[in-house]
Motif scaffolding. Structure first.
Motif, PDB file in Angstrom:
ATOM      1  N   THR A   9      56.039 -71.368  49.276  1.00  0.00           N
ATOM      2  CA  THR A   9      56.541 -72.650  48.787  1.00  0.00           C
ATOM      3  C   THR A   9      56.542 -73.662  49.931  1.00  0.00           C
ATOM      4  N   LEU A  10      56.798 -74.917  49.593  1.00  0.00           N
ATOM      5  CA  LEU A  10      56.869 -75.965  50.612  1.00  0.00           C
ATOM      6  C   LEU A  10      58.001 -75.680  51.594  1.00  0.00           C
ATOM      7  N   GLN A  11      59.136 -75.214  51.080  1.00  0.00           N
ATOM      8  CA  GLN A  11      60.258 -74.885  51.955  1.00  0.00           C
ATOM      9  C   GLN A  11      59.885 -73.762  52.921  1.00  0.00           C
ATOM     10  N   GLN A  12      59.200 -72.750  52.425  1.00  0.00           N
ATOM     11  CA  GLN A  12      58.794 -71.641  53.283  1.00  0.00           C
ATOM     12  C   GLN A  12      57.764 -72.088  54.316  1.00  0.00           C
ATOM     13  N   ALA A 109      54.164 -48.844  32.504  1.00  0.00           N
ATOM     14  CA  ALA A 109      54.035 -49.724  33.666  1.00  0.00           C
ATOM     15  C   ALA A 109      55.021 -50.883  33.585  1.00  0.00           C
ATOM     16  N   GLN A 110      55.732 -51.099  34.665  1.00  0.00           N
ATOM     17  CA  GLN A 110      56.614 -52.251  34.794  1.00  0.00           C
ATOM     18  C   GLN A 110      56.136 -53.104  35.970  1.00  0.00           C
ATOM     19  N   ARG A 111      56.295 -54.396  35.846  1.00  0.00           N
ATOM     20  CA  ARG A 111      55.906 -55.322  36.912  1.00  0.00           C
ATOM     21  C   ARG A 111      57.067 -55.466  37.895  1.00  0.00           C
ATOM     22  N   TRP A 112      56.801 -55.088  39.149  1.00  0.00           N
ATOM     23  CA  TRP A 112      57.813 -55.183  40.198  1.00  0.00           C
ATOM     24  C   TRP A 112      57.351 -56.156  41.271  1.00  0.00           C
ATOM     25  N   GLY A 113      58.302 -56.899  41.818  1.00  0.00           N
ATOM     26  CA  GLY A 113      58.003 -57.848  42.874  1.00  0.00           C
ATOM     27  C   GLY A 113      58.478 -57.340  44.221  1.00  0.00           C
ATOM     28  N   VAL A 114      57.682 -57.605  45.248  1.00  0.00           N
ATOM     29  CA  VAL A 114      58.020 -57.227  46.623  1.00  0.00           C
ATOM     30  C   VAL A 114      58.147 -58.506  47.440  1.00  0.00           C
ATOM     31  N   ARG A 115      59.245 -58.643  48.169  1.00  0.00           N
ATOM     32  CA  ARG A 115      59.509 -59.869  48.919  1.00  0.00           C
ATOM     33  C   ARG A 115      60.342 -59.550  50.160  1.00  0.00           C
ATOM     34  N   ARG A 116      60.401 -60.495  51.069  1.00  0.00           N
ATOM     35  CA  ARG A 116      61.256 -60.332  52.244  1.00  0.00           C
ATOM     36  C   ARG A 116      62.720 -60.537  51.857  1.00  0.00           C
ATOM     37  N   LYS A 117      63.607 -59.801  52.505  1.00  0.00           N
ATOM     38  CA  LYS A 117      65.031 -59.929  52.227  1.00  0.00           C
ATOM     39  C   LYS A 117      65.578 -61.283  52.671  1.00  0.00           C
ATOM     40  N   ASP A 118      64.975 -61.864  53.725  1.00  0.00           N
ATOM     41  CA  ASP A 118      65.482 -63.138  54.238  1.00  0.00           C
ATOM     42  C   ASP A 118      64.903 -64.348  53.508  1.00  0.00           C
ATOM     43  N   LYS A 120      61.906 -65.523  53.510  1.00  0.00           N
ATOM     44  CA  LYS A 120      60.776 -66.189  54.157  1.00  0.00           C
ATOM     45  C   LYS A 120      59.452 -65.693  53.575  1.00  0.00           C
ATOM     46  N   ALA A 121      58.425 -66.520  53.692  1.00  0.00           N
ATOM     47  CA  ALA A 121      57.083 -66.088  53.310  1.00  0.00           C
ATOM     48  C   ALA A 121      56.568 -65.105  54.362  1.00  0.00           C
ATOM     49  N   PHE A 122      55.555 -64.339  54.001  1.00  0.00           N
ATOM     50  CA  PHE A 122      54.960 -63.397  54.946  1.00  0.00           C
ATOM     51  C   PHE A 122      53.446 -63.436  54.792  1.00  0.00           C
ATOM     52  N   TYR A 123      52.749 -62.922  55.808  1.00  0.00           N
ATOM     53  CA  TYR A 123      51.299 -63.069  55.892  1.00  0.00           C
ATOM     54  C   TYR A 123      50.576 -61.787  55.468  1.00  0.00           C
ATOM     55  N   ILE A 124      49.722 -61.896  54.474  1.00  0.00           N
ATOM     56  CA  ILE A 124      48.896 -60.763  54.059  1.00  0.00           C
ATOM     57  C   ILE A 124      47.512 -60.914  54.684  1.00  0.00           C
ATOM     58  N   ALA A 125      47.048 -59.847  55.329  1.00  0.00           N
ATOM     59  CA  ALA A 125      45.746 -59.863  55.998  1.00  0.00           C
ATOM     60  C   ALA A 125      44.630 -60.118  54.990  1.00  0.00           C
TER      61      ALA A 125
END
Length: 219
Positions: A9-12, A109-118, A120-125
């Protein structure tokens, strides 16, 4: 593997002190959608609007991106779709807020989301490339994946069995190193993300109800 995610997001973006993005992009991305990719140029960090899914110059159809949105790190040099990009060390990152995987609960199948606890955005190679088709410049990228059979979080996703994959998360402190890496050998970056910094939860897809004229007749 990853076929669905939310870009930063813009904030991130401001939290990470990244350059502004001059183009619009969707809130949620699927294969062959456009997405923001961050890479290193001679001028510094830059953004490009790219297809999610590699589109090699030899392909006649951009729909190949529906099959090339993930690339196994173990076979990058063996796959024609990725050979040109990896041999030229075109490494970038896709900054994301959250990515989604399937988790099987009672064989469903269930859709699960993975995110940082803080938060913040993170970088995927990622691996990116550019080509021309019919006079049009096509920019595209794929997310690089790794074996995740032993990862405390990622081993619980995907269909039951011995094949488990995960995106590769590039830590903030190694971002510059990754973006300027000049070897097809990327093993030093192939590590499971620190599970203590991440969380996951069930995130059902929002169903959009289509209103018919009959249903709205008495409105």
């Amino acid at each position: 593997m990853c076929a669905n995610f939310r870009p930063l997001t813009l904030q991130q973006l401001h939290q990470l002190s990244l350059p502004d993005i001059s183009f619009e992009y969707p809130d949620e991305v699927y294969p062959n959608y456009e997405m923001p990719l961050l890479f290193q140029s001679a001028q510094g960090l830059e953004w490009r609007n790219v297809h999610f899914g590699m589109i090699p110059k030899w392909s006649d159809d951009t729909s190949i991106a529906l099959k090339t949105y993930n690339a196994r790190n173990e076979t990058l040099l063996q796959k024609p779709s990725f050979f040109n990009a990896v041999s030229k060390c075109k490494f970038g990152v896709v900054p994301v807020s959250e990515f989604y995987e399937s988790k099987y609960i009672e064989n469903k199948a269930q859709r699960w989301g993975v995110r940082r606890k803080d938060g913040k955005a993170f970088y995927i190679a990622a691996l990116y490339d550019i080509c021309q088709k019919g006079g049009q410049v096509i920019r595209s990228a794929t997310m690089i994946t790794m074996d995740a059979i032993d990862h405390p979080m990622m081993k619980d996703f995907h269909e039951p069995g011995s094949v488990k994959r995960s995106v590769i998360v590039i830590p903030q402190e190694r971002l510059e190193e990754w973006l300027s890496w000049k070897s097809p050998n990327i093993l030093s970056f192939v590590h499971g993300f620190p599970v203590e910094e991440f969380e996951c939860s069930h995130v059902p897809k929002i169903k959009i109800e289509k209103n018919s004229p009959q249903l709205n007749f008495f409105d």
